[in-house]
Design a protein around this motif. Structure first.
Motif, PDB file in Angstrom:
ATOM      1  N   ALA A 143     -10.430   2.978   0.558  1.00 24.68           N
ATOM      2  CA  ALA A 143      -8.478   2.532   0.780  1.00 24.68           C
ATOM      3  C   ALA A 143      -8.529   1.446   1.966  1.00 24.68           C
ATOM      4  O   ALA A 143      -7.688   0.571   2.182  1.00 24.68           O
ATOM      5  N   ARG A 203       2.019   8.716  -1.893  1.00 25.79           N
ATOM      6  CA  ARG A 203       1.732   7.298  -2.747  1.00 25.79           C
ATOM      7  C   ARG A 203       1.207   6.268  -1.479  1.00 25.79           C
ATOM      8  O   ARG A 203       1.551   6.153  -0.771  1.00 25.79           O
ATOM      9  N   GLN A 215      -5.796  11.750   2.094  1.00 23.59           N
ATOM     10  CA  GLN A 215      -5.612  12.998   0.845  1.00 23.59           C
ATOM     11  C   GLN A 215      -7.427  13.042   0.739  1.00 23.59           C
ATOM     12  O   GLN A 215      -8.403  13.460   0.507  1.00 23.59           O
ATOM     13  N   GLN A 239     -13.802   6.926  -0.354  1.00 28.05           N
ATOM     14  CA  GLN A 239     -13.121   6.239  -0.612  1.00 28.05           C
ATOM     15  C   GLN A 239     -11.982   6.061   0.144  1.00 28.05           C
ATOM     16  O   GLN A 239     -11.001   5.487   0.092  1.00 28.05           O
ATOM     17  N   LEU A 297      -6.623   4.019  -9.357  1.00 30.23           N
ATOM     18  CA  LEU A 297      -6.476   5.132  -8.452  1.00 30.23           C
ATOM     19  C   LEU A 297      -5.697   3.706  -7.040  1.00 30.23           C
ATOM     20  O   LEU A 297      -4.515   3.915  -6.825  1.00 30.23           O
ATOM     21  N   LEU A 298      -7.490   3.091  -6.640  1.00 24.10           N
ATOM     22  CA  LEU A 298      -6.730   2.190  -5.428  1.00 24.10           C
ATOM     23  C   LEU A 298      -5.773   0.871  -5.758  1.00 24.10           C
ATOM     24  O   LEU A 298      -4.731   0.845  -4.947  1.00 24.10           O
ATOM     25  N   VAL A 340      -3.897   7.777  -0.103  1.00 25.68           N
ATOM     26  CA  VAL A 340      -5.084   8.280  -0.445  1.00 25.68           C
ATOM     27  C   VAL A 340      -5.952   8.578   0.665  1.00 25.68           C
ATOM     28  O   VAL A 340      -7.305   9.194   0.341  1.00 25.68           O
ATOM     29  N   ALA A 389      -1.913   2.665  -5.446  1.00 25.15           N
ATOM     30  CA  ALA A 389      -1.447   2.858  -4.026  1.00 25.15           C
ATOM     31  C   ALA A 389      -1.738   1.816  -3.262  1.00 25.15           C
ATOM     32  O   ALA A 389      -0.358   0.953  -2.301  1.00 25.15           O
TER      33      ALA A 389
END
Length: 245
Positions: free
Chosen positions: A212, A191, A199, A208, A42-43, A196, A46
């Motif tokens: 990010a 995105r 969210q 999280q 995910l990271l 991130v 992103a």
């Protein structure tokens, strides 16, 4: 610098343990590290999105800034006209345009690139334009005495003399570019690292969010280092030209 960073992280972690700060308020570095390891894909995705926005916006903004500086260098009247307009435009925060750009350009990468370009444009155009305007008069008179046209004088004398100013403008713009991309993703985007953060905060996954943020800082440092290397090459080119003369 590394020792200082390690000291800050250690003090941060000890403070979290000592005061028993809840993770949803302030996660410690260990929790942030676990969050990074739990969602590497995910990271990474992103980060790639954010980096592409930064790079594209930087190239566009710097290119337009250089072009405008060259035009104002050739046309002094244009510089006198545009300088007050550009100065006034900086009294309005660029980030205030983010919702409008999202409305006009949609929720894709276009408005984020536009925000980065706007942030990069002014420092590059201003620094390079000032450098062109400050070219020593004796150099310009020497070029004119040898029959050089204004365009030739700009290319042979004024641009090389103004490269250190362009380098300074690029360094300043490199600091602003990552923040501009993140703000664009905060305003409207699904995105990128900014998305991130939003969210994760909405789901109370503060660890999280910090993960990010840490990834964003890493990208900003690496991008600034890359631009600084380019700026150094420009300055070395100027020094070499002066030595040759």
């Amino acid at each position: 610098m590394i020792r200082c960073l390690m000291g800050v992280l250690l003090a941060w972690q000890l403070a979290v343990w000592a005061f028993q700060i809840p993770r949803f308020l302030l996660p410690g570095p260990l929790a942030v590290g676990r969050a990074m390891l739990d969602a590497p894909g995910l990271l990474a995705r992103a980060a790639l999105t954010t980096l592409s926005e930064i790079a594209a916006g930087f190239v566009i903004g710097a290119g337009l800034g250089i072009l405008l500086a060259l035009l104002t260098g050739l046309l002094p009247g244009l510089r006198r006209t545009l300088t007050p307009v550009m100065t006034f435009s900086q009294t309005v925060p660029i980030f205030a345009f983010a919702p409008l750009l999202t409305l006009w350009l949609g929720y894709g990468v276009a408005p984020k690139i536009a925000i980065v370009a706007l942030m990069v444009f002014f420092p590059v155009a201003s620094a390079f334009g000032d450098g062109l305007a400050r070219t020593p008069k004796v150099f310009r008179e020497l070029a004119e005495s040898m029959g050089a046209t204004p365009l030739e004088s700009l290319r042979i004398v004024r641009i090389p003399a103004a490269l250190p100013d362009l380098a300074s403008g690029l360094r300043i713009a490199a600091v602003y570019a990552p923040a501009a991309a993140i703000v664009g993703e905060w305003v409207g985007g699904s995105r990128g690292l900014g998305a991130v953060m939003i969210q994760a905060s909405g789901r109370m996954k503060i660890d999280q969010t910090f993960a990010a943020l840490a990834t964003t800082i890493l990208i900003a440092v690496l991008f600034k280092a890359a631009v600084s290397h380019l700026a150094l090459r420009l300055e070395q080119h100027t020094a070499g030209s002066e030595a040759a003369r």
